[in-house]
Design an enzyme around this catalytic site. Structure first.
Site, PDB file in Angstrom:
ATOM      1  N   CYS A  74       0.838  -1.198   0.000  1.00 42.58           N
ATOM      2  CA  CYS A  74       0.000   0.000   0.000  1.00 42.58           C
ATOM      3  C   CYS A  74       0.876   1.254   0.000  1.00 42.58           C
ATOM      4  CB  CYS A  74      -0.904   0.012   1.223  1.00 42.58           C
ATOM      5  SG  CYS A  74      -1.942  -1.438   1.438  1.00 42.58           S
ATOM      6  N   CYS A  77       2.225   2.986  -3.279  1.00 48.64           N
ATOM      7  CA  CYS A  77       1.369   3.952  -3.992  1.00 48.64           C
ATOM      8  C   CYS A  77       1.044   5.171  -3.137  1.00 48.64           C
ATOM      9  CB  CYS A  77       0.063   3.291  -4.430  1.00 48.64           C
ATOM     10  SG  CYS A  77       0.218   2.102  -5.770  1.00 48.64           S
ATOM     11  N   HIS A 179     -32.801   3.782  18.019  1.00 46.89           N
ATOM     12  CA  HIS A 179     -31.727   4.771  17.989  1.00 46.89           C
ATOM     13  C   HIS A 179     -32.192   6.215  17.816  1.00 46.89           C
ATOM     14  CE1 HIS A 179     -28.879   1.545  18.194  1.00 46.89           C
ATOM     15  NE2 HIS A 179     -29.411   0.969  17.134  1.00 46.89           N
ATOM     16  N   ARG A 216     -21.980  -5.146  13.111  1.00 48.24           N
ATOM     17  CA  ARG A 216     -22.918  -4.612  14.103  1.00 48.24           C
ATOM     18  C   ARG A 216     -24.338  -4.546  13.536  1.00 48.24           C
ATOM     19  NH1 ARG A 216     -25.207  -4.956  17.690  1.00 48.24           N
ATOM     20  NH2 ARG A 216     -25.633  -3.579  19.458  1.00 48.24           N
ATOM     21  N   CYS A 220     -27.727  -6.511  14.883  1.00 50.36           N
ATOM     22  CA  CYS A 220     -29.015  -5.875  15.199  1.00 50.36           C
ATOM     23  C   CYS A 220     -30.155  -6.569  14.462  1.00 50.36           C
ATOM     24  CB  CYS A 220     -28.980  -4.401  14.831  1.00 50.36           C
ATOM     25  SG  CYS A 220     -28.082  -3.363  16.002  1.00 50.36           S
TER      26      CYS A 220
END
Length: 259
Positions: A74, A77, A179, A216, A220
């Site tokens: 990585c 570049c 939420h 996650r 849920c």
């Protein structure tokens, strides 16, 4: 524990119809960090105690490791990630012109592996993909999230918003019911947060490892007894895009620590 969690979720489902779902105003949006106990906050704040930093360190090693038929790293570049990667994670998922749709940071890493390193993709939730993602995202810690401001992303943001508001599963619950409507309350002893994705990939004490936002979200979905989308599914990417755009302006925290 799962039995009691199921009872608590069922109780929330029972009272959900009386609640009005509504998005949280931008000036009232809070990181999950603000819902955590002092001990959990202290763990996140101290890099020598934050277990997610072990993945960041592994990612730093992988950043400089040559792989694939191209025998490139990585770093060949992108150079020093502290400069080249600063702010990058704060704008993902981002639109990919060749695919005509958004891709997550994990998917971008694998696209780079395929196109520039001629290496095989790293499996979802593997230690290497989490480590590289955490290392890249860590360079944006403290940087404000800008995801979703590309007009090409607008239809996908709307798709993610619809999925966030859509009831599903045997418990007939939507993401918004927890939420947006019930944050600051508790479910099976754990705080219900606003679901702001400011610290992914993050270390979850329940998992005893680092995990992605997709993990996650799938958890849920399983919790409301719905069929979880496969990793990398367009629906999960759209949900991640919406959540990140919903957190626009909030600072990145990677790697966060949660219960």
């Amino acid at each position: 524990m799962k039995f009691y969690r199921a009872i608590a979720v069922a109780a929330l489902a029972a009272m959900a119809p009386a609640l009005l779902a509504g998005e949280i105003p931008p000036d009232a949006r809070r990181s999950g960090y603000s819902f955590m106990s002092p001990d959990t906050r202290a763990m996140q704040d101290d890099d020598t105690s934050n277990p997610g930093m072990l993945f960041v360190l592994d990612g730093e090693v992988l950043w400089g490791k040559k792989v694939g038929r191209a025998d490139k790293a990585c770093a060949d570049c992108h150079g020093d990630a502290r400069g080249s990667m600063k702010g990058v994670a704060a704008r993902y998922p981002a639109f990919d012109r060749t695919r005509g749709r958004p891709v997550t940071l994990d998917q971008r890493i694998n696209l780079c592996r395929a196109n520039h390193q001629q290496a095989s993709p790293l499996p979802y939730e593997s230690r290497d993909i989490l480590a590289l993602s955490a290392f890249v995202a860590h360079q944006s810690r403290g940087v404000a999230i800008t995801t979703g401001d590309d007009p090409q992303l607008f239809p996908f943001v709307e798709q993610g918003r619809s999925l966030f508001m859509q009831r599903e599963g045997q418990l007939n619950l939507a993401c918004t019911n927890c939420h947006d409507d019930n944050f600051d309350k508790h479910l099976a002893g754990s705080p219900i947060t606003q679901g702001q994705p400011t610290g992914y990939p993050l270390y979850r004490l329940e998992w005893q490892t680092l995990g992605s936002l997709e993990r996650r979200l799938r958890s849920c979905m399983t919790g409301v007894r719905a069929q979880a989308y496969d990793y990398g599914a367009p629906e999960l990417v759209a949900l991640e895009l919406y959540l990140m755009s919903r957190a626009r302006g909030m600072p990145m925290e990677t790697p966060a620590v949660r219960p």
